[in-house]
Each structure stands twice: as structure tokens, then as C-alpha cells.
Design a protein around this motif. Structure first.
Motif, PDB file in Angstrom:
ATOM      1  N   LYS A 183      64.426 -27.454  48.885  1.00  0.00           N
ATOM      2  CA  LYS A 183      63.263 -27.970  49.624  1.00  0.00           C
ATOM      3  C   LYS A 183      62.048 -27.105  49.380  1.00  0.00           C
ATOM      4  CE  LYS A 183      64.015 -26.123  54.291  1.00  0.00           C
ATOM      5  NZ  LYS A 183      64.151 -26.554  55.703  1.00  0.00           N
ATOM      6  N   ASN A 184      60.917 -27.763  49.572  1.00  0.00           N
ATOM      7  CA  ASN A 184      59.609 -27.141  49.454  1.00  0.00           C
ATOM      8  C   ASN A 184      58.901 -27.344  50.783  1.00  0.00           C
ATOM      9  OD1 ASN A 184      57.063 -26.242  48.780  1.00  0.00           O
ATOM     10  ND2 ASN A 184      56.879 -27.480  46.940  1.00  0.00           N
ATOM     11  N   VAL A 185      58.665 -26.259  51.487  1.00  0.00           N
ATOM     12  CA  VAL A 185      58.005 -26.336  52.796  1.00  0.00           C
ATOM     13  C   VAL A 185      56.500 -26.457  52.557  1.00  0.00           C
ATOM     14  CG1 VAL A 185      57.569 -25.144  54.981  1.00  0.00           C
ATOM     15  CG2 VAL A 185      59.838 -25.003  53.896  1.00  0.00           C
ATOM     16  N   LEU A 186      55.931 -27.539  53.090  1.00  0.00           N
ATOM     17  CA  LEU A 186      54.506 -27.791  52.928  1.00  0.00           C
ATOM     18  C   LEU A 186      53.687 -27.216  54.080  1.00  0.00           C
ATOM     19  CD1 LEU A 186      54.679 -31.500  51.736  1.00  0.00           C
ATOM     20  CD2 LEU A 186      54.599 -29.435  50.336  1.00  0.00           C
ATOM     21  N   LYS A 187      54.288 -27.217  55.271  1.00  0.00           N
ATOM     22  CA  LYS A 187      53.634 -26.614  56.442  1.00  0.00           C
ATOM     23  C   LYS A 187      54.737 -26.128  57.374  1.00  0.00           C
ATOM     24  CE  LYS A 187      52.782 -31.105  58.620  1.00  0.00           C
ATOM     25  NZ  LYS A 187      51.770 -32.007  59.131  1.00  0.00           N
ATOM     26  N   ASN A 188      54.439 -25.130  58.156  1.00  0.00           N
ATOM     27  CA  ASN A 188      55.444 -24.536  59.040  1.00  0.00           C
ATOM     28  C   ASN A 188      55.988 -25.557  60.026  1.00  0.00           C
ATOM     29  OD1 ASN A 188      55.230 -22.049  57.811  1.00  0.00           O
ATOM     30  ND2 ASN A 188      53.626 -21.341  59.186  1.00  0.00           N
ATOM     31  N   GLU A 189      57.308 -25.532  60.126  1.00  0.00           N
ATOM     32  CA  GLU A 189      57.983 -26.516  60.995  1.00  0.00           C
ATOM     33  C   GLU A 189      58.092 -26.004  62.410  1.00  0.00           C
ATOM     34  OE1 GLU A 189      61.372 -28.333  58.851  1.00  0.00           O
ATOM     35  OE2 GLU A 189      60.748 -27.033  57.244  1.00  0.00           O
TER      36      GLU A 189
ATOM     37  N   GLY B 225      57.947 -24.462  43.555  1.00  0.00           N
ATOM     38  CA  GLY B 225      58.033 -23.925  44.910  1.00  0.00           C
ATOM     39  C   GLY B 225      59.263 -24.300  45.714  1.00  0.00           C
ATOM     40  N   PHE B 226      60.241 -24.960  45.109  1.00  0.00           N
ATOM     41  CA  PHE B 226      61.453 -25.339  45.836  1.00  0.00           C
ATOM     42  C   PHE B 226      62.417 -24.165  45.904  1.00  0.00           C
ATOM     43  CE2 PHE B 226      59.805 -29.454  45.129  1.00  0.00           C
ATOM     44  CZ  PHE B 226      60.416 -30.311  46.027  1.00  0.00           C
ATOM     45  N   MET B 227      63.155 -24.116  47.017  1.00  0.00           N
ATOM     46  CA  MET B 227      64.177 -23.101  47.206  1.00  0.00           C
ATOM     47  C   MET B 227      65.471 -23.785  47.637  1.00  0.00           C
ATOM     48  SD  MET B 227      61.845 -20.200  49.041  1.00  0.00           S
ATOM     49  CE  MET B 227      63.179 -19.072  49.134  1.00  0.00           C
ATOM     50  N   GLU B 228      66.594 -23.241  47.197  1.00  0.00           N
ATOM     51  CA  GLU B 228      67.906 -23.791  47.553  1.00  0.00           C
ATOM     52  C   GLU B 228      68.174 -23.561  49.036  1.00  0.00           C
ATOM     53  OE1 GLU B 228      72.572 -22.961  46.461  1.00  0.00           O
ATOM     54  OE2 GLU B 228      71.051 -22.398  44.989  1.00  0.00           O
TER      55      GLU B 228
ATOM     56  N   VAL C 145      54.270 -34.879  56.346  1.00  0.00           N
ATOM     57  CA  VAL C 145      55.603 -34.298  56.553  1.00  0.00           C
ATOM     58  C   VAL C 145      55.554 -32.780  56.404  1.00  0.00           C
ATOM     59  CG1 VAL C 145      56.850 -36.387  55.840  1.00  0.00           C
ATOM     60  CG2 VAL C 145      56.331 -34.619  54.136  1.00  0.00           C
ATOM     61  N   ASN C 146      56.555 -32.125  56.989  1.00  0.00           N
ATOM     62  CA  ASN C 146      56.622 -30.663  56.931  1.00  0.00           C
ATOM     63  C   ASN C 146      57.188 -30.151  55.617  1.00  0.00           C
ATOM     64  OD1 ASN C 146      55.633 -30.545  59.529  1.00  0.00           O
ATOM     65  ND2 ASN C 146      57.663 -30.423  60.459  1.00  0.00           N
ATOM     66  N   HIS C 147      58.141 -30.909  55.064  1.00  0.00           N
ATOM     67  CA  HIS C 147      58.735 -30.454  53.807  1.00  0.00           C
ATOM     68  C   HIS C 147      59.236 -31.625  52.966  1.00  0.00           C
ATOM     69  CE1 HIS C 147      62.387 -30.604  56.362  1.00  0.00           C
ATOM     70  NE2 HIS C 147      63.020 -30.859  55.239  1.00  0.00           N
ATOM     71  N   VAL C 148      59.411 -31.311  51.694  1.00  0.00           N
ATOM     72  CA  VAL C 148      59.957 -32.255  50.715  1.00  0.00           C
ATOM     73  C   VAL C 148      61.293 -31.662  50.266  1.00  0.00           C
ATOM     74  CG1 VAL C 148      59.603 -33.304  48.449  1.00  0.00           C
ATOM     75  CG2 VAL C 148      57.654 -32.928  49.970  1.00  0.00           C
ATOM     76  N   TRP C 149      62.297 -32.499  50.150  1.00  0.00           N
ATOM     77  CA  TRP C 149      63.610 -32.010  49.721  1.00  0.00           C
ATOM     78  C   TRP C 149      64.203 -32.943  48.667  1.00  0.00           C
ATOM     79  CZ3 TRP C 149      68.379 -34.395  50.231  1.00  0.00           C
ATOM     80  CH2 TRP C 149      68.405 -35.552  51.014  1.00  0.00           C
ATOM     81  N   LEU C 150      65.238 -32.437  48.005  1.00  0.00           N
ATOM     82  CA  LEU C 150      65.925 -33.213  46.977  1.00  0.00           C
ATOM     83  C   LEU C 150      67.285 -32.593  46.695  1.00  0.00           C
ATOM     84  CD1 LEU C 150      65.656 -31.273  44.240  1.00  0.00           C
ATOM     85  CD2 LEU C 150      63.322 -32.096  44.378  1.00  0.00           C
TER      86      LEU C 150
ATOM     87  N   LYS D 156      67.573 -27.493  33.573  1.00  0.00           N
ATOM     88  CA  LYS D 156      66.180 -27.819  33.270  1.00  0.00           C
ATOM     89  C   LYS D 156      65.457 -28.312  34.527  1.00  0.00           C
ATOM     90  CE  LYS D 156      63.814 -30.808  29.927  1.00  0.00           C
ATOM     91  NZ  LYS D 156      64.074 -31.745  28.838  1.00  0.00           N
ATOM     92  N   ALA D 157      66.110 -29.210  35.282  1.00  0.00           N
ATOM     93  CA  ALA D 157      65.507 -29.740  36.503  1.00  0.00           C
ATOM     94  C   ALA D 157      65.406 -28.664  37.582  1.00  0.00           C
ATOM     95  CB  ALA D 157      66.306 -30.933  37.013  1.00  0.00           C
ATOM     96  N   ILE D 158      66.447 -27.853  37.717  1.00  0.00           N
ATOM     97  CA  ILE D 158      66.422 -26.778  38.714  1.00  0.00           C
ATOM     98  C   ILE D 158      65.249 -25.839  38.434  1.00  0.00           C
ATOM     99  CG2 ILE D 158      67.653 -24.749  39.579  1.00  0.00           C
ATOM    100  CD1 ILE D 158      70.274 -26.407  39.052  1.00  0.00           C
TER     101      ILE D 158
END
Length: 175
Positions: free
Chosen positions: A169-175, A147-150, A125-130, A138-140
Motif C-alpha cells: 500500500k501507498n499511504v496518501l494521507k494519514n489515516e 512509494g508502496f510498502m509491503e 481516499v487515505n491509501h491505495v493498495w494492491l 519487475k512489478a514489485i
């Protein structure tokens, strides 16, 4: 934590999943929410029927953090149409990472998170989100450190209370 194992959760494990789910959700949020809203949410979201349906969904995966035979945390991942918000085949949702209070700060959450990233990379996948409650600082902080950004916000309904989740989300590879 060298005896810690990350085990795939099977349908036969539904009662253990219910127990750790209820325990960790209560430990995390009961002090800052009403008893009624907590009870209403837990009754529906952690019922055996709901959890069995989630475990049976081929687009969702659960993993236990197990220490010396005791389940001390868990992870839930969603792919494709199982994702709660963004139904993107090039994304993976981390819906839940919870660790029992006694084991927080001992890298259990990090190990569960690492498992999620390993799976995300395996499936390409290109990115992971939550989504994370805006008051769960604490979680934020944990996700920002990883590496996550809002990128957006959405409403999370806890009983009758509309709460704001920060979507990250954390981008793992360019979309």
C-alpha cells in the motif's frame, strides 16, 4: 508516447478489454505457469460475462492506454465493496495494471498508475493498495519506486496453483 491517451472503458468496449486482458496476462505469466492453469484462469477471469459484470459494477473502473487508436494496456480500480480483499471505503485497490510487452519500459504503466493516483486523490481516499505476485519482481520494483510498502500477503489462485501475492500500500494521507 505523446499520442498516448487514457480512456475510460465502457460496457461497449468489453471485447477490446477481453483481448487486451488475455494478451497481457498471457505475456506476463505464461512462461512461468502451466498451460492448464493459465487456460483455466483466463477462461473464467477474462470471459465476456465476467468482464461485463465487472464493467457494470459502479464501484469498479477500467481505463485503456490507447496509442494511435490501438489499446496497448489497461488499468482496473476497485472502490468500497468491490475491492477484492480489504473492503475499506477510505482505500482504493489497483487490481490490474497491464501493458502489452511491446510497450513495456516506455512509461505506459507509469501513466496508468498516475491515473489511479489522480482518481484516488479526487475521491479523497487515505491509501491505495494492491496485490502483486511474489515472483513478479519487475512489478514489485515498480510499486516500491512509487512509494508502496509491503503490509501483508494473501493467496492468489491461478487455476489449481495457490500462489502468494504480496499486499502493498501507498499511504496518501494519514489515516
Amino acid at each position: 508516447m505523446e499520442n498516448l491517451k487514457i480512456d475510460h472503458v465502457k460496457l461497449d468496449d468489453v471485447v477490446q478489454l477481453q483481448n487486451i486482458g488475455r494478451q497481457t496476462f498471457t505475456e506476463t505469466f505464461s512462461a512461468v505457469n502451466t498451460e492448464e492453469n493459465m487456460a483455466k484462469y483466463i477462461e473464467v477471469s477474462f470471459s465476456l460475462g465476467t468482464l461485463a459484470a465487472e464493467l457494470s459494477n459502479k464501484l469498479s473502473q477500467f481505463y485503456f492506454a490507447v496509442l494511435d487508436g490501438e489499446v496497448i494496456g489497461y488499468l482496473k480500480l476497485n472502490f468500497g465493496q468491490a475491492q477484492t480483499e480489504i473492503k475499506d471505503n477510505n482505500a482504493l485497490e489497483i487490481e490490474r495494471i497491464y501493458v502489452s510487452k511491446e510497450f513495456q519500459g516506455k512509461k505506459v504503466g507509469q501513466l496508468l498508475y498516475n491515473k489511479a493516483i489522480q482518481i484516488a486523490q479526487q475521491v479523497g481516499v487515505n491509501h491505495v493498495w494492491l496485490g502483486v505476485w511474489e515472483k513478479n519482481h519487475k512489478a514489485i520494483s515498480f510499486y516500491k519506486k512509487n512509494g508502496f510498502m509491503e503490509f501483508d500477503r494473501h493467496i492468489f489462485k491461478l487455476g489449481t496453483d495457490d500462489q502468494i501475492d504480496i499486499m502493498m500500500k501507498n499511504v496518501l494521507k494519514n489515516e
